[in-house]
Design a protein around this motif. Structure first.
Motif, PDB file in Angstrom:
ATOM      1  N   SER A   1      -9.612   0.915  -4.656  1.00  0.00           N
ATOM      2  CA  SER A   1      -8.005   0.766  -5.006  1.00  0.00           C
ATOM      3  C   SER A   1      -7.355   2.045  -4.872  1.00  0.00           C
ATOM      4  CB  SER A   1      -7.981   0.283  -6.408  1.00  0.00           C
ATOM      5  OG  SER A   1      -6.921   0.077  -6.865  1.00  0.00           O
ATOM      6  N   PRO A   2      -6.539   2.170  -3.892  1.00  0.00           N
ATOM      7  CA  PRO A   2      -5.716   3.221  -3.710  1.00  0.00           C
ATOM      8  C   PRO A   2      -4.837   3.590  -4.791  1.00  0.00           C
ATOM      9  CG  PRO A   2      -4.695   1.385  -2.273  1.00  0.00           C
ATOM     10  CD  PRO A   2      -5.995   0.737  -2.925  1.00  0.00           C
ATOM     11  N   ILE A   3      -4.603   4.684  -5.120  1.00  0.00           N
ATOM     12  CA  ILE A   3      -3.687   5.053  -6.203  1.00  0.00           C
ATOM     13  C   ILE A   3      -2.154   5.311  -5.725  1.00  0.00           C
ATOM     14  CG2 ILE A   3      -3.116   7.258  -7.692  1.00  0.00           C
ATOM     15  CD1 ILE A   3      -6.089   7.682  -7.824  1.00  0.00           C
ATOM     16  N   THR A   4      -1.289   4.572  -6.515  1.00  0.00           N
ATOM     17  CA  THR A   4       0.088   4.718  -5.995  1.00  0.00           C
ATOM     18  C   THR A   4       0.786   5.325  -7.206  1.00  0.00           C
ATOM     19  OG1 THR A   4       1.844   3.376  -5.504  1.00  0.00           O
ATOM     20  CG2 THR A   4       0.351   2.229  -6.877  1.00  0.00           C
ATOM     21  N   PRO A   5       2.002   5.797  -7.105  1.00  0.00           N
ATOM     22  CA  PRO A   5       2.759   6.507  -8.065  1.00  0.00           C
ATOM     23  C   PRO A   5       3.992   5.425  -8.380  1.00  0.00           C
ATOM     24  CG  PRO A   5       3.536   7.240  -6.084  1.00  0.00           C
ATOM     25  CD  PRO A   5       2.088   6.720  -5.681  1.00  0.00           C
ATOM     26  N   LYS A   6       3.865   4.304  -7.627  1.00  0.00           N
ATOM     27  CA  LYS A   6       5.115   3.504  -7.803  1.00  0.00           C
ATOM     28  C   LYS A   6       4.374   2.198  -8.552  1.00  0.00           C
ATOM     29  CE  LYS A   6       8.052   5.328  -5.160  1.00  0.00           C
ATOM     30  NZ  LYS A   6       9.123   6.130  -5.636  1.00  0.00           N
ATOM     31  N   MET A   7       5.043   1.778  -9.885  1.00  0.00           N
ATOM     32  CA  MET A   7       4.830   0.664 -10.499  1.00  0.00           C
ATOM     33  C   MET A   7       5.101  -0.683  -9.716  1.00  0.00           C
ATOM     34  SD  MET A   7       5.637  -0.148 -14.622  1.00  0.00           S
ATOM     35  CE  MET A   7       7.108   0.129 -14.141  1.00  0.00           C
ATOM     36  N   HIS A   8       4.041  -1.586  -9.954  1.00  0.00           N
ATOM     37  CA  HIS A   8       4.369  -2.934  -9.127  1.00  0.00           C
ATOM     38  C   HIS A   8       3.427  -3.974  -9.804  1.00  0.00           C
ATOM     39  CE1 HIS A   8       5.635  -4.818  -5.310  1.00  0.00           C
ATOM     40  NE2 HIS A   8       4.668  -6.010  -5.818  1.00  0.00           N
ATOM     41  N   PHE A   9       4.193  -4.911 -10.451  1.00  0.00           N
ATOM     42  CA  PHE A   9       3.662  -6.121 -10.876  1.00  0.00           C
ATOM     43  C   PHE A   9       3.768  -7.135  -9.673  1.00  0.00           C
ATOM     44  CE2 PHE A   9       5.142  -3.858 -14.374  1.00  0.00           C
ATOM     45  CZ  PHE A   9       4.043  -4.096 -15.525  1.00  0.00           C
TER      46      PHE A   9
ATOM     47  N   HIS B   1      -3.244   9.202  -2.181  1.00  0.00           N
ATOM     48  CA  HIS B   1      -3.404   9.684  -3.446  1.00  0.00           C
ATOM     49  C   HIS B   1      -4.802   9.728  -3.934  1.00  0.00           C
ATOM     50  CE1 HIS B   1       1.000  10.852  -3.924  1.00  0.00           C
ATOM     51  NE2 HIS B   1       1.001   9.706  -3.445  1.00  0.00           N
ATOM     52  N   GLY B   2      -5.848   9.138  -3.003  1.00  0.00           N
ATOM     53  CA  GLY B   2      -7.150   8.986  -3.254  1.00  0.00           C
ATOM     54  C   GLY B   2      -7.290   7.732  -3.846  1.00  0.00           C
ATOM     55  N   ASN B   3      -8.522   7.423  -4.301  1.00  0.00           N
ATOM     56  CA  ASN B   3      -8.988   6.068  -4.834  1.00  0.00           C
ATOM     57  C   ASN B   3      -9.487   6.273  -6.178  1.00  0.00           C
ATOM     58  OD1 ASN B   3      -8.372   4.993  -2.423  1.00  0.00           O
ATOM     59  ND2 ASN B   3     -10.422   4.884  -1.931  1.00  0.00           N
ATOM     60  N   LEU B   4      -9.592   5.309  -7.088  1.00  0.00           N
ATOM     61  CA  LEU B   4      -9.955   5.374  -8.394  1.00  0.00           C
ATOM     62  C   LEU B   4     -11.603   5.516  -8.267  1.00  0.00           C
ATOM     63  CD1 LEU B   4      -8.496   2.484 -10.187  1.00  0.00           C
ATOM     64  CD2 LEU B   4      -8.300   4.848 -10.693  1.00  0.00           C
ATOM     65  N   PRO B   5     -12.120   6.221  -9.264  1.00  0.00           N
ATOM     66  CA  PRO B   5     -13.681   6.382  -9.096  1.00  0.00           C
ATOM     67  C   PRO B   5     -14.490   4.942  -8.987  1.00  0.00           C
ATOM     68  CG  PRO B   5     -12.690   7.796 -10.731  1.00  0.00           C
ATOM     69  CD  PRO B   5     -11.806   6.901 -10.384  1.00  0.00           C
ATOM     70  N   SER B   6     -15.419   4.986  -7.976  1.00  0.00           N
ATOM     71  CA  SER B   6     -16.481   3.861  -8.008  1.00  0.00           C
ATOM     72  C   SER B   6     -15.355   2.579  -7.683  1.00  0.00           C
ATOM     73  CB  SER B   6     -16.992   3.380  -8.775  1.00  0.00           C
ATOM     74  OG  SER B   6     -17.675   4.412  -9.562  1.00  0.00           O
ATOM     75  N   SER B   7     -14.296   2.996  -6.802  1.00  0.00           N
ATOM     76  CA  SER B   7     -13.420   1.641  -6.466  1.00  0.00           C
ATOM     77  C   SER B   7     -12.637   2.076  -5.051  1.00  0.00           C
ATOM     78  CB  SER B   7     -12.438   1.598  -7.431  1.00  0.00           C
ATOM     79  OG  SER B   7     -11.365   0.646  -7.210  1.00  0.00           O
TER      80      SER B   7
ATOM     81  N   LEU C   1       0.758  -1.109   0.006  1.00  0.00           N
ATOM     82  CA  LEU C   1       0.019   0.012  -0.061  1.00  0.00           C
ATOM     83  C   LEU C   1       1.051   1.228   0.077  1.00  0.00           C
ATOM     84  CD1 LEU C   1      -2.785  -1.008   2.559  1.00  0.00           C
ATOM     85  CD2 LEU C   1      -3.007  -0.734   0.168  1.00  0.00           C
ATOM     86  N   PRO C   2       0.295   2.392  -0.815  1.00  0.00           N
ATOM     87  CA  PRO C   2       1.260   3.572  -0.779  1.00  0.00           C
ATOM     88  C   PRO C   2       1.388   4.075   0.472  1.00  0.00           C
ATOM     89  CG  PRO C   2      -0.785   3.936  -1.987  1.00  0.00           C
ATOM     90  CD  PRO C   2      -0.605   2.515  -1.660  1.00  0.00           C
TER      91      PRO C   2
END
Length: 448
Positions: free
Chosen positions: A43-51, A35-41, A30-31
């Protein structure tokens, strides 16, 4: 002789699904800052790419729930399910009944007395442990190794053998279906069909019907059994999607026995077994040691509770090992070494494991075990001899109960054609005369 011990390194790979090559080192983190969540979700927004490709923290494999070890002793910290002596003995007796029944029917097929058979060798704990955890009126949609569920519900050995022989006493299919395709409306066991995995989406529909029925809502669930091979079919995903997006009390029990006929699990999936798929559909999921009947019983009992109370699907992956050939049409030693099978039978026998548990509590003894097996063997032998004395159903039964409602034109045409052939050859040609004697009524309803 069974000697409880730890599995050697060469066999430990079979204690969990063998294919786990796709497990990553870590799961998403988790970040630190919001940075907030996606609309209707959520899921937290993160600036880090993670597969990621693991459903567990730190990329670990899904654990396997176990209660007793190979010597029948509870693991440290394990909670043994509450059950009295009679209940535990009943479970063991039904487990012991399965291989005896399989031995006799397998040999009958080899002698040409029945056309086909499929065994449950090595999976006795998965079948009987789950059956004991269900309510007797839960709707079961089985694959083909779950005859033990019917036996546990009181169907009787005679019923199974009459179905395999296709006698006039076959209450399952009236002699129409191939052996080992059982069914019982009274015992809420839907008739088995041959096409692989078709029962999985059907179970989701049955679960939805139960949810819509006020008399059964919150009381019963639909239960579907299937193997790891069936879980590789699209029908598995169709059933899981339906039961999760249109929530219904549907319990999915996957028997991961290591092989889909000749294809090992390692060639069927790249990730962490079948249980990893449950999280993708948002359903409660557990992986259980399928050779530990107490673990199976506890897991399925809890899964059923969640299924009914929440009205949602639950997935149970039971990890076991298919000791027998896939069916009488298969020679498994063409794709796996005989030594591997013999070692699994000796080192991880579900019957022996539970018997040692019972003996440690003074609930079972060697003398009782010998007497039980002798009695069960005598009962099965007597049942198949009775079946061999029975005639097949009347000829006209071949065309009844195939479809609901009015008989379709093609069946009417086929019946008329057979009726004409019986009248033409039934009185004059010896092969036909001999064959008609095998049927109840000897075809006289068409000869007269």
């Amino acid at each position: 002789m069974f000697r409880p011990t730890r599995l050697p390194p060469t066999l430990r790979r079979f204690t969990v699904p063998r294919a786990c090559r796709g497990v990553a080192s870590v799961t998403p983190v988790l970040p630190e800052h919001s940075h907030g969540n996606l609309p209707s979700s959520q899921s937290p927004i993160t600036p880090k790419m993670h597969f990621f490709n693991s459903v567990m923290e730190a990329g670990k494999q899904i654990p396997t729930y176990r209660v007793i070890d190979g010597a029948g002793q509870p693991l440290e910290g394990a909670e043994v399910p509450e059950m009295d002596r009679d209940f535990a003995r009943n479970i063991y007796e039904h487990m012991a009944q399965l291989p005896i029944l399989d031995d006799v029917l397998y040999n009958l097929q080899r002698q040409g007395r029945i056309s086909f058979y499929i065994t449950a060798y090595g999976e006795e704990a998965t079948v009987i442990g789950s059956a004991a955890a269900l309510a007797p009126d839960d709707e079961v949609l089985a694959q083909y190794r779950e005859s033990g569920v019917l036996l546990y519900r009181g169907f009787g050995v005679d019923g199974l053998i009459n179905q395999c022989y296709g006698t006039s006493l076959d209450t399952c299919t009236k002699g129409k279906q191939m052996p080992a395709h059982y069914g019982s409306k009274e015992l809420h066991f839907h008739t088995i069909s041959s096409p692989l995995a078709t029962q999985i989406p059907q179970a989701a529909g049955v679960g939805f019907a139960l949810k819509r029925d006020p008399s059964r809502r919150g009381k019963n669930c639909a239960v579907t059994y299937f193997g790891d091979g069936a879980a590789s079919e699209g029908d598995f995903h169709a059933g899981m999607l339906l039961a999760s997006t249109i929530p219904s009390p549907t319990l999915f029990i996957a028997r991961n026995n290591g092989f889909a006929i000749s294809t090992p699990s390692s060639e069927q999936y790249y990730g962490d077994g079948i249980a990893a798929r449950g999280a993708g559909y948002g359903v409660h999921t557990i992986r259980v040691d399928g050779n530990d009947v107490l673990a199976v019983y506890s897991a399925v009992k809890e899964a059923r509770r969640r299924c009914i109370e929440e009205g949602r699907a639950v997935l149970v992956e039971s990890v076991t090992y298919r000791v027998g050939h896939h069916s009488t049409s298969d020679d498994s030693f063409a794709y796996r070494p005989r030594k591997e099978v013999e070692e699994r039978k000796r080192l991880d026998n579900p019957l022996v494991r539970f018997r040692l548990f019972l003996e440690a509590r003074g609930w079972w003894s060697k003398d009782e075990d010998e007497a039980l097996k002798a009695r069960l063997k005598a009962e099965v032998h007597a049942a198949y001899k009775r079946a061999e004395e029975q005639q097949r159903p009347e000829l006209r039964e071949m065309f009844t109960d195939v479809y609901g409602g009015e008989q379709p034109w093609n069946l009417r045409a086929q019946e008329a054609e057979l009726r004409g052939l019986v009248r033409k050859y039934g009185r004059s040609w010896e092969p036909w005369k001999a064959e008609l004697k095998k049927f109840k009524g000897e075809g006289k309803e068409w000869l007269d």
